[in-house]
Design an enzyme around this catalytic site. Structure first.
Site, PDB file in Angstrom:
ATOM      1  N   GLY A   9       9.532  28.349 -12.888  1.00 62.51           N
ATOM      2  CA  GLY A   9       9.020  27.085 -12.542  1.00 62.51           C
ATOM      3  C   GLY A   9       7.460  27.036 -12.428  1.00 62.51           C
ATOM      4  N   SER A 123       5.365  25.503   2.808  1.00 61.73           N
ATOM      5  CA  SER A 123       4.992  24.213   2.598  1.00 61.73           C
ATOM      6  C   SER A 123       4.076  23.686   3.593  1.00 61.73           C
ATOM      7  CB  SER A 123       5.889  23.158   1.988  1.00 61.73           C
ATOM      8  OG  SER A 123       5.395  22.133   1.804  1.00 61.73           O
ATOM      9  N   TYR A 147      14.215  18.675   3.002  1.00 66.37           N
ATOM     10  CA  TYR A 147      13.378  19.574   2.282  1.00 66.37           C
ATOM     11  C   TYR A 147      12.478  20.646   3.280  1.00 66.37           C
ATOM     12  CZ  TYR A 147       9.377  21.634  -0.120  1.00 66.37           C
ATOM     13  OH  TYR A 147       8.483  22.327  -0.553  1.00 66.37           O
ATOM     14  N   LYS A 151      12.580  24.706   4.871  1.00 63.28           N
ATOM     15  CA  LYS A 151      11.329  25.525   4.548  1.00 63.28           C
ATOM     16  C   LYS A 151      11.039  26.094   6.394  1.00 63.28           C
ATOM     17  CE  LYS A 151      10.078  25.223   0.408  1.00 63.28           C
ATOM     18  NZ  LYS A 151      10.077  26.487  -0.430  1.00 63.28           N
ATOM     19  N   ASN A 177      -1.213  20.872  -1.754  1.00 62.23           N
ATOM     20  CA  ASN A 177      -0.506  20.238  -2.759  1.00 62.23           C
ATOM     21  C   ASN A 177      -1.164  20.834  -4.139  1.00 62.23           C
ATOM     22  OD1 ASN A 177      -0.541  18.425  -0.569  1.00 62.23           O
ATOM     23  ND2 ASN A 177       0.261  16.991  -2.145  1.00 62.23           N
ATOM     24  N   ASN A 196       7.685  12.265  -9.135  1.00 60.71           N
ATOM     25  CA  ASN A 196       7.672  12.115  -7.506  1.00 60.71           C
ATOM     26  C   ASN A 196       5.983  12.088  -7.313  1.00 60.71           C
ATOM     27  OD1 ASN A 196      10.358  11.909  -6.717  1.00 60.71           O
ATOM     28  ND2 ASN A 196      10.442  14.105  -7.190  1.00 60.71           N
ATOM     29  N   ARG A 229      -4.747  14.244   0.616  1.00 56.72           N
ATOM     30  CA  ARG A 229      -4.394  15.378   0.489  1.00 56.72           C
ATOM     31  C   ARG A 229      -5.175  16.478   0.345  1.00 56.72           C
ATOM     32  NH1 ARG A 229      -1.303  12.387   2.591  1.00 56.72           N
ATOM     33  NH2 ARG A 229       0.806  12.155   2.419  1.00 56.72           N
ATOM     34  N   PRO A 291       7.840   5.457   2.199  1.00 52.44           N
ATOM     35  CA  PRO A 291       8.522   5.689   3.619  1.00 52.44           C
ATOM     36  C   PRO A 291       8.347   7.476   3.673  1.00 52.44           C
ATOM     37  CG  PRO A 291       9.779   4.448   2.389  1.00 52.44           C
ATOM     38  CD  PRO A 291       8.880   4.754   1.529  1.00 52.44           C
TER      39      PRO A 291
HETATM   40  C1  WQD Z   1       0.233  12.501  -2.627  1.00 50.00           C
HETATM   41  C2  WQD Z   1      -0.466  11.140  -2.301  1.00 50.00           C
HETATM   42  C3  WQD Z   1       1.048   9.611  -1.672  1.00 50.00           C
HETATM   43  C4  WQD Z   1       2.474   9.029  -6.145  1.00 50.00           C
HETATM   44  C5  WQD Z   1       4.858  16.309  -1.644  1.00 50.00           C
HETATM   45  C6  WQD Z   1       5.977  17.287  -0.900  1.00 50.00           C
HETATM   46  C7  WQD Z   1       5.140  18.556  -0.543  1.00 50.00           C
HETATM   47  C8  WQD Z   1       4.841  19.330  -1.626  1.00 50.00           C
HETATM   48  C9  WQD Z   1       3.887  18.353  -2.590  1.00 50.00           C
HETATM   49  C10 WQD Z   1       6.677  20.762  -2.319  1.00 50.00           C
HETATM   50  C11 WQD Z   1       0.469  10.428  -0.958  1.00 50.00           C
HETATM   51  C12 WQD Z   1       0.479   9.242  -3.186  1.00 50.00           C
HETATM   52  C13 WQD Z   1       1.949   9.528  -5.016  1.00 50.00           C
HETATM   53  C14 WQD Z   1       2.214   7.975  -6.629  1.00 50.00           C
HETATM   54  C15 WQD Z   1       0.754   7.575  -4.826  1.00 50.00           C
HETATM   55  N1  WQD Z   1       5.882  19.690  -2.538  1.00 50.00           N
HETATM   56  N2  WQD Z   1       1.098   8.848  -4.276  1.00 50.00           N
HETATM   57  N3  WQD Z   1       1.553   7.066  -5.923  1.00 50.00           N
HETATM   58  O1  WQD Z   1       3.956  13.636  -0.764  1.00 50.00           O
HETATM   59  O2  WQD Z   1       1.648  14.772  -0.298  1.00 50.00           O
HETATM   60  O3  WQD Z   1       3.472  16.232  -1.014  1.00 50.00           O
HETATM   61  O4  WQD Z   1       4.493  17.257  -3.064  1.00 50.00           O
HETATM   62  O5  WQD Z   1       6.259  21.659  -1.678  1.00 50.00           O
HETATM   63  O6  WQD Z   1       6.316  19.340   0.356  1.00 50.00           O
HETATM   64  O7  WQD Z   1       5.934  16.480   0.588  1.00 50.00           O
HETATM   65  O8  WQD Z   1       2.372  14.705  -2.484  1.00 50.00           O
HETATM   66  O9  WQD Z   1       1.889  13.832  -4.981  1.00 50.00           O
HETATM   67  O10 WQD Z   1       4.022  12.799  -3.742  1.00 50.00           O
HETATM   68  O11 WQD Z   1       1.711  12.396  -2.817  1.00 50.00           O
HETATM   69  O12 WQD Z   1      -0.170   6.663  -4.210  1.00 50.00           O
HETATM   70  O13 WQD Z   1       2.757   7.597  -7.521  1.00 50.00           O
HETATM   71  O14 WQD Z   1      -0.305  10.384  -3.494  1.00 50.00           O
HETATM   72  O15 WQD Z   1       1.402   8.343  -1.011  1.00 50.00           O
HETATM   73  O16 WQD Z   1      -0.835   9.846  -0.287  1.00 50.00           O
HETATM   74  P1  WQD Z   1       2.804  14.674  -1.059  1.00 50.00           P
HETATM   75  P2  WQD Z   1       2.481  13.596  -3.608  1.00 50.00           P
END
Ligand code: WQD
Length: 337
Positions: A9, A123, A147, A151, A177, A196, A229, A291
């Site tokens: 991965g 995480s 998820y 963990k 992150n 995502n 983040r 959300p």
């Molecule tokens: C980061 C910021 C969004 C996409 C997730 C999992 C975490 C880990 C990392 C596995 C937030 C904003 C995002 C977009 C945006 N995964 N955003 N537009 O949610 O902090 O963490 O991924 O271990 O467990 O929860 O990461 O990159 O999704 O979001 O504005 O198209 O970017 O709102 O503030 P997140 P993310």
């Protein structure tokens, strides 16, 4: 030999690369559910070294036992698991089966073969909605999605395993992150459909796949209203595992470490860093909050620095440049053949 589950991965391939470069003998078990074997072919190409690969799901106990019979394994780094937060909400049972049951099978087989050095990929999501930042390892934990619950449950299972048999050495690594890619541009995060996470979406916009980035909310109590983040370069993250491996028979027992930079960046600050690093404008539009998102989450990585002798070194600009190089050079991710 070190067994790396999920080693094909995004995190795993970068970890295997660093381990091979450090002279470790590496075995990978991966069922290639969310990646391609190509990632490991490239790891071998970059390092000029070989690793041993088995393709099966950890739930297949007999195959896993065969690996322990065939190889003298000193430690296991357990990365295998589903990791998409939103998917876990709609498919909780597959997350519990794949993440929890596979871990239980792995721990039972390890115990049977008396292999008790274990590094677990956890995480920052286990901190739920932190009451303040930066976050230290003694902060309260809570899960806000299936998820994150897998963990947290695995962390607690590991604590029970250690309490039952103090000869286990268990290091739990709480990733913040992870973004970026190996500077060679040959390995990186392989896109699985619509991303995502933020950085894959930024690079998709830079590639012209989407005309603009959707920013999920700008009314959070943060520096500019967008989510903050702790982005960490995946190579720094991989090197944190090497240090944890090195120290696992020194810092014995059950230990938890934050793997982050200790710095928080907002969505708009990351966009700006990407534009400055690459010269590519990233148009965006502000939409409603996503959300389940939290406002701010960044680490205090002091414990890992003091006990593991590890600290993240790469800058946010390195993360942006390396993410972009990977994306540009591999528009379709890993081409399978
Ligand atoms: C980061 C910021 C969004 C996409 C997730 C999992 C975490 C880990 C990392 C596995 C937030 C904003 C995002 C977009 C945006 N995964 N955003 N537009 O949610 O902090 O963490 O991924 O271990 O467990 O929860 O990461 O990159 O999704 O979001 O504005 O198209 O970017 O709102 O503030 P997140 P993310």
């Amino acid at each position: 030999m070190i067994l790396v589950t999920g080693g094909a991965g995004f995190i795993g391939s970068h970890l295997c690369l660093e381990m091979l470069n450090e002279g470790h003998d590496v075995i990978v078990v991966d069922h290639l559910f969310s990646t391609k074997k190509e990632s490991l072919n490239r790891v071998e190409e970059i390092t000029g070294k070989t690793l041993t690969f088995y393709r099966f799901n950890l739930l297949d106990r007999s195959k896993l036992e065969q690996v322990f019979k065939n190889h003298s394994i000193e430690a296991v780094v357990h990365l295998a698991g589903f990791k998409a937060v939103s998917e876990s909400v709609s498919l909780p049972l597959s997350y519990y089966n794949n993440n929890l049951n596979a871990t239980l099978v792995l721990l039972e087989v390890m115990s049977h073969f008396n292999v008790k050095n274990f590094i677990f990929s956890s995480s920052a999501t286990v901190y739920g909605k932190p009451t303040s930042n930066p976050i230290t390892e003694d902060f309260p934990t809570s899960a806000i999605n299936p998820y994150g619950r897998t963990k947290l449950m695995i962390e607690e299972i590991l604590h029970d395993v250690w309490t039952s048999d103090l000869t286990w050495n268990i290091s739990i690594l709480r990733y913040f992150n992870p973004i970026g890619a190996h500077p060679s541009g040959k390995i990186g995060e392989s896109p699985n459909g619509i991303p995502n996470n933020l950085m894959p979406f930024i690079t998709d916009v830079a590639m012209g796949q989407y005309k603009e980035l959707v920013v999920f909310g700008d009314n959070y109590p943060t520096i500019d209203g967008t989510g903050v983040r702790d982005y960490i370069h995946v190579v720094d993250l991989a090197r944190g595992h090497l240090k944890a491996l090195e120290k696992i028979t020194v810092e014995k027992g059950y230990n938890i470490y934050n793997l982050g930079t200790g710095e928080g960046y907002s969505v708009l600050q990351l966009v700006q860093a990407f534009e400055e690093s690459t010269g590519i404008p990233i148009p965006y539009k502000i939409m409603a909050r996503r959300p389940g998102d939290i406002a701010e989450c960044y680490s205090d990585p002091t414990k890992a620095e003091n006990q593991l002798g590890w600290r993240a070194e790469k800058t946010i600009y390195d993360m942006c440049k390396d993410s972009w190089r990977w994306r540009q050079d591999n528009p379709e991710g890993y081409t399978s053949f």
